[in-house]
Structures are given as structure tokens and as C-alpha cells.
Design an enzyme around this catalytic site. Sequence first.
Site, PDB file in Angstrom:
ATOM      1  N   CYS A  42      14.761  97.927  69.475  1.00 43.40           N
ATOM      2  CA  CYS A  42      14.723  99.395  69.554  1.00 43.40           C
ATOM      3  C   CYS A  42      15.913 100.001  68.810  1.00 43.40           C
ATOM      4  CB  CYS A  42      14.666  99.803  71.032  1.00 43.40           C
ATOM      5  SG  CYS A  42      15.746 101.105  71.568  1.00 43.40           S
ATOM      6  N   CYS A  45      18.623 101.703  70.686  1.00 47.55           N
ATOM      7  CA  CYS A  45      19.499 100.775  71.421  1.00 47.55           C
ATOM      8  C   CYS A  45      20.552 100.210  70.483  1.00 47.55           C
ATOM      9  CB  CYS A  45      18.689  99.629  72.024  1.00 47.55           C
ATOM     10  SG  CYS A  45      17.371 100.181  73.107  1.00 47.55           S
ATOM     11  N   ARG A 376      52.666  82.419  74.313  1.00 49.56           N
ATOM     12  CA  ARG A 376      52.982  82.882  72.952  1.00 49.56           C
ATOM     13  C   ARG A 376      53.128  81.712  71.960  1.00 49.56           C
ATOM     14  NH1 ARG A 376      56.826  86.960  71.955  1.00 49.56           N
ATOM     15  NH2 ARG A 376      55.184  88.144  70.986  1.00 49.56           N
ATOM     16  N   TRP A 383      48.726  85.105  64.140  1.00 54.60           N
ATOM     17  CA  TRP A 383      48.422  86.528  63.909  1.00 54.60           C
ATOM     18  C   TRP A 383      49.446  87.118  62.940  1.00 54.60           C
ATOM     19  CZ3 TRP A 383      43.982  88.609  64.834  1.00 54.60           C
ATOM     20  CH2 TRP A 383      43.253  88.402  65.998  1.00 54.60           C
ATOM     21  N   HIS A 387      48.777  88.847  59.291  1.00 46.53           N
ATOM     22  CA  HIS A 387      49.102  90.268  59.029  1.00 46.53           C
ATOM     23  C   HIS A 387      50.009  90.354  57.799  1.00 46.53           C
ATOM     24  CE1 HIS A 387      47.164  91.974  62.520  1.00 46.53           C
ATOM     25  NE2 HIS A 387      47.854  91.224  63.364  1.00 46.53           N
ATOM     26  N   HIS A 424      35.187  83.639  69.126  1.00 47.93           N
ATOM     27  CA  HIS A 424      35.314  85.097  69.218  1.00 47.93           C
ATOM     28  C   HIS A 424      35.659  85.708  67.868  1.00 47.93           C
ATOM     29  CE1 HIS A 424      36.239  84.588  73.741  1.00 47.93           C
ATOM     30  NE2 HIS A 424      35.017  85.025  73.574  1.00 47.93           N
ATOM     31  N   TRP A 447      44.253  94.482  61.820  1.00 49.74           N
ATOM     32  CA  TRP A 447      44.971  95.210  62.863  1.00 49.74           C
ATOM     33  C   TRP A 447      44.007  95.634  63.980  1.00 49.74           C
ATOM     34  CZ3 TRP A 447      43.756 100.497  63.606  1.00 49.74           C
ATOM     35  CH2 TRP A 447      44.500 101.116  64.622  1.00 49.74           C
ATOM     36  N   VAL A 453      41.135  92.120  70.467  1.00 48.69           N
ATOM     37  CA  VAL A 453      41.485  90.903  71.213  1.00 48.69           C
ATOM     38  C   VAL A 453      42.513  91.258  72.297  1.00 48.69           C
ATOM     39  CG1 VAL A 453      42.458  88.577  71.039  1.00 48.69           C
ATOM     40  CG2 VAL A 453      40.927  89.413  69.256  1.00 48.69           C
ATOM     41  N   LYS A 469      49.740  92.681  76.716  1.00 51.36           N
ATOM     42  CA  LYS A 469      48.828  92.992  75.609  1.00 51.36           C
ATOM     43  C   LYS A 469      48.556  94.497  75.627  1.00 51.36           C
ATOM     44  CE  LYS A 469      47.454  88.651  74.470  1.00 51.36           C
ATOM     45  NZ  LYS A 469      48.563  87.828  74.952  1.00 51.36           N
ATOM     46  N   TRP A 472      48.366  98.220  70.033  1.00 50.45           N
ATOM     47  CA  TRP A 472      49.598  98.146  69.250  1.00 50.45           C
ATOM     48  C   TRP A 472      49.435  98.871  67.915  1.00 50.45           C
ATOM     49  CZ3 TRP A 472      51.415  96.237  64.650  1.00 50.45           C
ATOM     50  CH2 TRP A 472      52.779  95.879  64.577  1.00 50.45           C
TER      51      TRP A 472
HETATM   52  P1  FAD Z   1      49.776  88.275  69.987  1.00 50.14           P
HETATM   53  O1  FAD Z   1      48.497  88.954  70.309  1.00 50.14           O
HETATM   54  O2  FAD Z   1      49.700  86.870  69.549  1.00 50.14           O
HETATM   55  O3  FAD Z   1      50.486  89.158  68.862  1.00 50.14           O
HETATM   56  C1  FAD Z   1      51.653  88.700  68.192  1.00 50.14           C
HETATM   57  C2  FAD Z   1      52.482  89.888  67.799  1.00 50.14           C
HETATM   58  O4  FAD Z   1      51.761  90.678  66.851  1.00 50.14           O
HETATM   59  C3  FAD Z   1      52.782  90.858  68.939  1.00 50.14           C
HETATM   60  O5  FAD Z   1      53.925  90.457  69.634  1.00 50.14           O
HETATM   61  C4  FAD Z   1      52.974  92.175  68.218  1.00 50.14           C
HETATM   62  O6  FAD Z   1      54.286  92.251  67.703  1.00 50.14           O
HETATM   63  C5  FAD Z   1      52.019  92.065  67.051  1.00 50.14           C
HETATM   64  N1  FAD Z   1      50.746  92.715  67.297  1.00 50.14           N
HETATM   65  C6  FAD Z   1      50.109  92.921  68.468  1.00 50.14           C
HETATM   66  N2  FAD Z   1      48.942  93.559  68.260  1.00 50.14           N
HETATM   67  C7  FAD Z   1      48.849  93.746  66.932  1.00 50.14           C
HETATM   68  C8  FAD Z   1      47.865  94.369  66.114  1.00 50.14           C
HETATM   69  N3  FAD Z   1      46.771  94.929  66.616  1.00 50.14           N
HETATM   70  N4  FAD Z   1      48.086  94.376  64.789  1.00 50.14           N
HETATM   71  C9  FAD Z   1      49.200  93.838  64.255  1.00 50.14           C
HETATM   72  N5  FAD Z   1      50.161  93.249  64.988  1.00 50.14           N
HETATM   73  C10 FAD Z   1      49.989  93.211  66.314  1.00 50.14           C
HETATM   74  N6  FAD Z   1      43.468  84.003  73.172  1.00 50.14           N
HETATM   75  C11 FAD Z   1      42.517  83.979  74.119  1.00 50.14           C
HETATM   76  O7  FAD Z   1      42.843  83.765  75.286  1.00 50.14           O
HETATM   77  N7  FAD Z   1      41.206  84.244  73.814  1.00 50.14           N
HETATM   78  C12 FAD Z   1      40.805  84.490  72.542  1.00 50.14           C
HETATM   79  O8  FAD Z   1      39.632  84.701  72.276  1.00 50.14           O
HETATM   80  C13 FAD Z   1      41.778  84.485  71.517  1.00 50.14           C
HETATM   81  N8  FAD Z   1      41.424  84.675  70.213  1.00 50.14           N
HETATM   82  C14 FAD Z   1      42.360  84.538  69.242  1.00 50.14           C
HETATM   83  C15 FAD Z   1      41.971  84.624  67.904  1.00 50.14           C
HETATM   84  C16 FAD Z   1      42.906  84.436  66.888  1.00 50.14           C
HETATM   85  C17 FAD Z   1      42.455  84.488  65.458  1.00 50.14           C
HETATM   86  C18 FAD Z   1      44.265  84.170  67.219  1.00 50.14           C
HETATM   87  C19 FAD Z   1      45.275  83.953  66.130  1.00 50.14           C
HETATM   88  C20 FAD Z   1      44.660  84.104  68.536  1.00 50.14           C
HETATM   89  C21 FAD Z   1      43.716  84.272  69.558  1.00 50.14           C
HETATM   90  N9  FAD Z   1      44.075  84.174  70.912  1.00 50.14           N
HETATM   91  C22 FAD Z   1      43.128  84.225  71.883  1.00 50.14           C
HETATM   92  C23 FAD Z   1      45.496  84.122  71.293  1.00 50.14           C
HETATM   93  C24 FAD Z   1      45.993  85.519  71.650  1.00 50.14           C
HETATM   94  O9  FAD Z   1      45.432  86.502  70.801  1.00 50.14           O
HETATM   95  C25 FAD Z   1      47.503  85.641  71.495  1.00 50.14           C
HETATM   96  O10 FAD Z   1      47.862  85.238  70.211  1.00 50.14           O
HETATM   97  C26 FAD Z   1      48.299  84.828  72.497  1.00 50.14           C
HETATM   98  O11 FAD Z   1      47.864  85.134  73.814  1.00 50.14           O
HETATM   99  C27 FAD Z   1      49.798  85.141  72.385  1.00 50.14           C
HETATM  100  O12 FAD Z   1      49.987  86.514  72.630  1.00 50.14           O
HETATM  101  P2  FAD Z   1      51.266  87.345  72.249  1.00 50.14           P
HETATM  102  O13 FAD Z   1      51.734  88.092  73.422  1.00 50.14           O
HETATM  103  O14 FAD Z   1      52.268  86.485  71.591  1.00 50.14           O
HETATM  104  O15 FAD Z   1      50.753  88.440  71.186  1.00 50.14           O
END
Ligand code: FAD
Length: 516
Positions: A42, A45, A376, A383, A387, A424, A447, A453, A469, A472
Amino acid sequence: LIAEAGLYTESDQIIILSPENVDSVIFNSTAALLVEFYATWCGHCVAFSPTWKNLARDIKEWKPAVDLAAIDCADESNRKVCTNFGITGYPSLKFFPAYSSRESKGQEFRGFSRDVRGLRHYIINKLEMHNETWPPACPPLETASEAEIDNVFQTDNVKLLALVFESKGSYVGREVTLDLLQYENIAVRRVLDTETSLVSSFGVTDFPSCYLYNSSGYISRLKVLNEARTFYSYALQRLPGVVRTGKPQIPINDLIKNSALQEWRPFNKTRVYMSDLESALHYSLRVELSGHISISGDDLIALKKYINVLAKYFPGRPSVKSALNTVDSWLQQQKGMEIKYSDFRDVLDNTVQTSDAVLPEGVQWVGCQGSQAHFRGYPCAVWTLFHVLTVQAKEMSSPDPQEVLQAMRRYVSSFFGCRPCATHFESMAQESMDHVTSLSTAVFWLWSRHNHVNNRLAGELSEDPHFPKIQWPSPELCPSCHGLRKTGEHSWNQEEVLTFLRNYFSSAHILTDYLR
Ligand code: FAD
């Protein structure tokens, strides 16, 4: 490999209903539920599904009180469920109050709004009609009187009261109350502008505005960039002493003292560190890849593209760049169908002896340090690395807007050790990576997906309580990135976000402290 269920996947934070789970999810639940009955074929939807996903992200914090679900009535195995609920057209929405009985057919929501804000208001109206079956996790939503406010501090766990002063028709106070429902040591109540005695005793002049009131009687106005829901909720969730339920915070000074495993490296939370980027390279090239004894097919393509992108855009020290270039040239010369990881590793490590090309050994997280060993580190640095690479590709005018993103997608799919993360990420890539047609949109895409995520993971066990989280960058880190629509909804100022990202992840801005 992606668990598709019609229009939604498990990463959309929507409960996907099936004949197996429908009874346990809908009936006698402690949370209310809003269910979308849809059919994959649909068009309406399909058009509505982004709104439903956005709504799920928007009210994620409300889950213990009210959740969202969806069921694909086009799937034959679901037909009986949809028929039982009397569904004849799509999309249909039905609200099930908490503790709905097995006979309940749900309350049909006719002519529903197609925008997140309208749906959110509908949910609040429905929550308020619960009466005796109030969902236990749902805080009071009605307006507070002067007498009640003085009683609040007698309740357990409340050290701080946030009062949102607003007009009768405003939903801000109730939205903020629900946004904070998973936080402890704080209660939020709304007060109407007609409560003249409270308004004058707090000295309130603006509506909406938010005031903090503590058990010692101290009153202060909550400072925010904009007087709106998102800004209030973000600021309140981050107040000292306010903690997410089940996530007690250990003061960071104690962490530093007790960190017997590794010495804590003080760092600036708002900067990128080269030490993290080099550690990510070490871990991915020497640890993650080493799990693959031989590399062939799509994995080999993934490795070649990854190394090529690193060789082109990694803004590292000359010795590291030179090491990446050596590995890149060697890989591009490999014309066979397969390489051995040990050969790859020899090239990587031989560079140490033969020239000044060096990729330092070992990991040393700095900006990616976690408050405990399991937080971490590597994923944070992955990530950050990508970036940085998308920004570098933009600065260096890569001819292919998707070059870095496709390399990341392939690397994550072939090698990233966190397999659910890979699933994911692939699902997000399939959904929208095609829309990336410029180097700026590539920066922007990564970003915004990273923020998706973050939204999904906020409050999860994997979240470091010292690095929650968030969406950001925060209003403190980039005030101009945040805007407000006329409706009071938060908006990102895209131009400002792009400018911010290009500066934040630029090579000139990366700190080199702690490099070995
Ligand atoms: P992170 O999310 O790792 O971010 C690192 C740093 O990037 C932050 O400290 C901040 O300075 C900066 N930042 C934050 N948000 C943004 C943004 N939007 N744009 C730019 N910079 C930013 N974990 C799971 O449990 N399930 C998942 O499905 C999952 N998928 C992931 C997919 C990928 C490709 C990656 C690389 C990681 C994934 N992870 C997942 C891990 C999770 O996203 C975090 O990396 C992990 O939990 C560590 O988190 P962190 O607090 O260090 O911040």
C-alpha cells in the site's frame, strides 16, 4: 541477511508483531501500545513509514509507559491477526491502553495526523484517559498545584523538581515529563500560566519556561538555547545528580584513582585524538583482520578499497601514511583471487624494518577511553576514523562522493567484529546511501546515521554512563547547529552542522597528545 519484516526492521525500535507474539505484547501489558496495521503493497503505508520510524525515535524514552508496534497484514501468516482486530484498510492505527484485556479490539484512531508532532499529542491525550489502569511507569501528566509541589520531596528518589510553566494547550510539559521518565532523582511537572500564585512566587514571565526547585527551597531557571521540549529534556537529563535508572554514576575522579588496569589519560571531550585513529588502524589491521586466514572474493575487494581510502585520506604522520601507501601498492598488485592474511601482515610489519614507514603497534585510547574496559575504545575510534575520512575526502575533492562510505560499508560488512552492528549498518546503507550524491552529503549522511545509532543505543547496557549517547553535537558544543521550527520542534541547521563537522574532524584540528 537483514531481518526484514515488511516496512520495518528490528533497528527501527518498533515492535514487529506476529501471530506468535501478538497476545503477549498487546494484552495485559504494563505499557500502552499504539499499533500500525499496514500492508507492504500500500503506497500510503510506504509513504507513512518514515513518519512512524521518526515517531519511534522521537518517543523512544517513553517506552516503559507507551510503545509502538506494527504488523504487516499483507503477510499471509498475519492475516488472521489483522482480521481478528477488524482491520479492513491500511494504514490503520489502534491504541491499546495498558492492561487491555484479551477481548479488546483496540481504539481506532481515525483521520490521524501524518506528522510526528500530531501523533505525539494524540498519544499523550490517550495516556491521560487511562484513569484506574494508569501504566505504572508513566509519571503524572496533569498540572501541578502549589500544595502538590511542596509534597513532591516527600516521595522517594526526588531531589529535584523541574517545573514547566506553560499555557493550557501546550504539550511541552507533558512531553518533557515523559522524556525524563527513565531518569532518577528528578520529577517534572507542568504548571499552567493561570496558577498565579506559583507564577508570581517563581517570578515566571515567559511561557513556556522551565524552573528548577530543590528540596532546600532553592529556585533557579533552567538555562537553555531555546525554550522548547528537546532543549529542556536534554538539559534536565544532564543535570548533576540526575541519573538514568539502573545506571549509577561513579564520579570520574574515583575512576581515575581506581583505574588499576590502565593509566587514565586526561583528555578534552570535545576533540579528536590521533592516538585513537592510529589505535583503530592497529586494531583493525592487526587484530580484526587477523581472524581471516585467507581473504578472497568480496572480502578482498573490501580490504583493497579500505586500504586505498586510508592511503588517500588518512591525515596521519608521514611515517603512518607511508606505511599505508606501501600496503596499498602491494594490495593493488595482488591480481589473484585470494591473499593470505600472513602475507598482508608481513607487508604491514616489514615496513617497520625497511624504511621510516611505521604503523605503531598496540592501542592507546585517549578521546575514546571508556570509564571501564568494556566501554568505548575500538567502535568509538571506528566512527571517528570514518568521520575524519569523509571530511578529508571532501577537503581533497574526491571524484567519487560515495568512495569513503562504500569503503566503510564493505569493511563493516566483511570484517567488523560486531556482527549485529554490521547488520544494522548495512540496513541503513541499503535504505539511504544511494541518496549521497555529493561529498558534503557523504559527511552529512554518516553524521545523521551515527545519530540514529546513538538514539537506538541510548540507555542500553553498552552505554558508558560517563559518555551518554546523545544527539550530537550537543547545544553546548555547537549552538548554531540547533534550531527551532515555528511549531516548537527541534531542527538541525544543516549548513551549520556541515561547517561544524568539517572543522571538528579536520586534520588541522586533530590533537597529537600521547602519540608514541
Ligand atoms: P560513539 O557512538 O562510538 O561515538 C564516538 C564519538 O563520536 C563520540 O564520543 C562523539 O565525540 C562523536 N559522535 C557522536 N555522535 C556523532 C555523530 N552523530 N556524528 C559524528 N560524531 C559523533 N553498538 C551496538 O550496541 N549496536 C549497534 O548496532 C552498533 N552499530 C554500530 C555500527 C558501526 C558502524 C559502528 C562503528 C559502531 C556500532 N556500534 C553499535 C557501537 C556504538 O555505536 C558505539 O561505537 C559504542 O557503543 C561506543 O560508544 P561511544 O560512547 O564511544 O560513542
